[in-house]
Design a protein around this motif. Structure first.
Motif, PDB file in Angstrom:
ATOM      1  N   TRP A   1      -1.600  -4.959  -0.544  1.00 57.78           N
ATOM      2  CA  TRP A   1      -2.914  -4.781  -1.164  1.00 57.78           C
ATOM      3  C   TRP A   1      -3.060  -5.840  -2.244  1.00 57.78           C
ATOM      4  O   TRP A   1      -2.143  -6.044  -3.051  1.00 57.78           O
ATOM      5  CB  TRP A   1      -2.976  -3.387  -1.782  1.00 57.78           C
TER       6      TRP A   1
ATOM      7  N   MET B   1      -0.203   1.514  -6.726  1.00 57.15           N
ATOM      8  CA  MET B   1      -1.623   1.587  -6.359  1.00 57.15           C
ATOM      9  C   MET B   1      -2.406   2.371  -7.428  1.00 57.15           C
ATOM     10  O   MET B   1      -3.504   1.963  -7.819  1.00 57.15           O
ATOM     11  CB  MET B   1      -1.788   2.236  -4.986  1.00 57.15           C
TER      12      MET B   1
ATOM     13  N   GLU C   1      -9.972  -3.638  -5.048  1.00 57.70           N
ATOM     14  CA  GLU C   1      -9.436  -4.266  -3.837  1.00 57.70           C
ATOM     15  C   GLU C   1     -10.225  -5.505  -3.446  1.00 57.70           C
ATOM     16  O   GLU C   1     -11.456  -5.491  -3.385  1.00 57.70           O
ATOM     17  CB  GLU C   1      -9.450  -3.268  -2.682  1.00 57.70           C
TER      18      GLU C   1
ATOM     19  N   THR D   1       0.827  -1.206   0.000  1.00 55.93           N
ATOM     20  CA  THR D   1       0.000   0.000   0.000  1.00 55.93           C
ATOM     21  C   THR D   1       0.864   1.260   0.000  1.00 55.93           C
ATOM     22  O   THR D   1       0.426   2.307  -0.472  1.00 55.93           O
ATOM     23  CB  THR D   1      -0.966   0.027   1.201  1.00 55.93           C
TER      24      THR D   1
END
Length: 176
Positions: free
Chosen positions: A168, A146, A156, A140
């Motif tokens: 993640w 991301m 997610e 993350t």
């Protein structure tokens, strides 16, 4: 990780607006060493490997396996995109799914090359395995990764701790 099944490999080079995704060639070895030894590239990947070790251990001919694309800009490798089946993933939600990975040289960052190359590789996969879900895992703390995951349509699935950091896991589904 295992291969993608019985797909024909290598495919014809995949051309985007600026890039070519192609099979690795002997001339790419130095760039693979640079990628794997780069502290910047491996900030969120557990750290780089020593350059001397890579120079000794990497074969002259880079590994050529289905789903492993060299990203070429103007005749030179700037990165790699990998699509591999995650047979033994840390997270049950990812096990057995195709996993997207990518590495780009720092000098290639910030130009949209990763998004362009990953989108082309995912389009290629969609043409061969329609409806196949794809997963992507990243820390993350890796804001660039991301943002790229969101741009590519990953949503997610979960967050988890591994390697002393929050991770993640995202998934991308395409209808058949």
């Amino acid at each position: 990780m295992s291969d993608l099944g019985s797909i024909a490999w290598p495919p014809a080079p995949i051309e985007t607006g600026r890039l070519v995704l192609r099979e690795a060639e002997d001339r790419d070895r130095a760039t693979f060493v640079e990628l794997l030894a780069s502290p910047e590239v491996h900030t969120y990947l557990g750290g780089p490997r020593p350059r001397a070790e890579l120079e000794r251990e990497l074969p002259v001919a880079p590994e050529r396996r289905p789903g492993s694309f060299v990203v070429d800009l103007d005749g030179a490798m700037i990165g790699q995109v990998l699509l591999r089946r995650a047979t033994e993933h840390l997270r049950p939600a990812a096990a057995g799914k195709v996993d997207l990975g990518y590495l780009f040289l720092p000098r290639a960052w910030g130009h949209g090359y990763a998004a362009e190359a990953c989108a082309a590789a995912l389009d290629w996969l969609d043409g061969l395995l329609p409806g196949e879900p794809v997963v992507l895992a990243t820390q993350t703390a890796n804001a660039r990764s991301m943002r790229l995951a969101a741009k590519l349509g990953f949503t997610e699935v979960e967050r988890f701790r591994a390697w002393d950091a929050e991770q993640w896991l995202g998934r991308r589904d395409r209808p058949v």
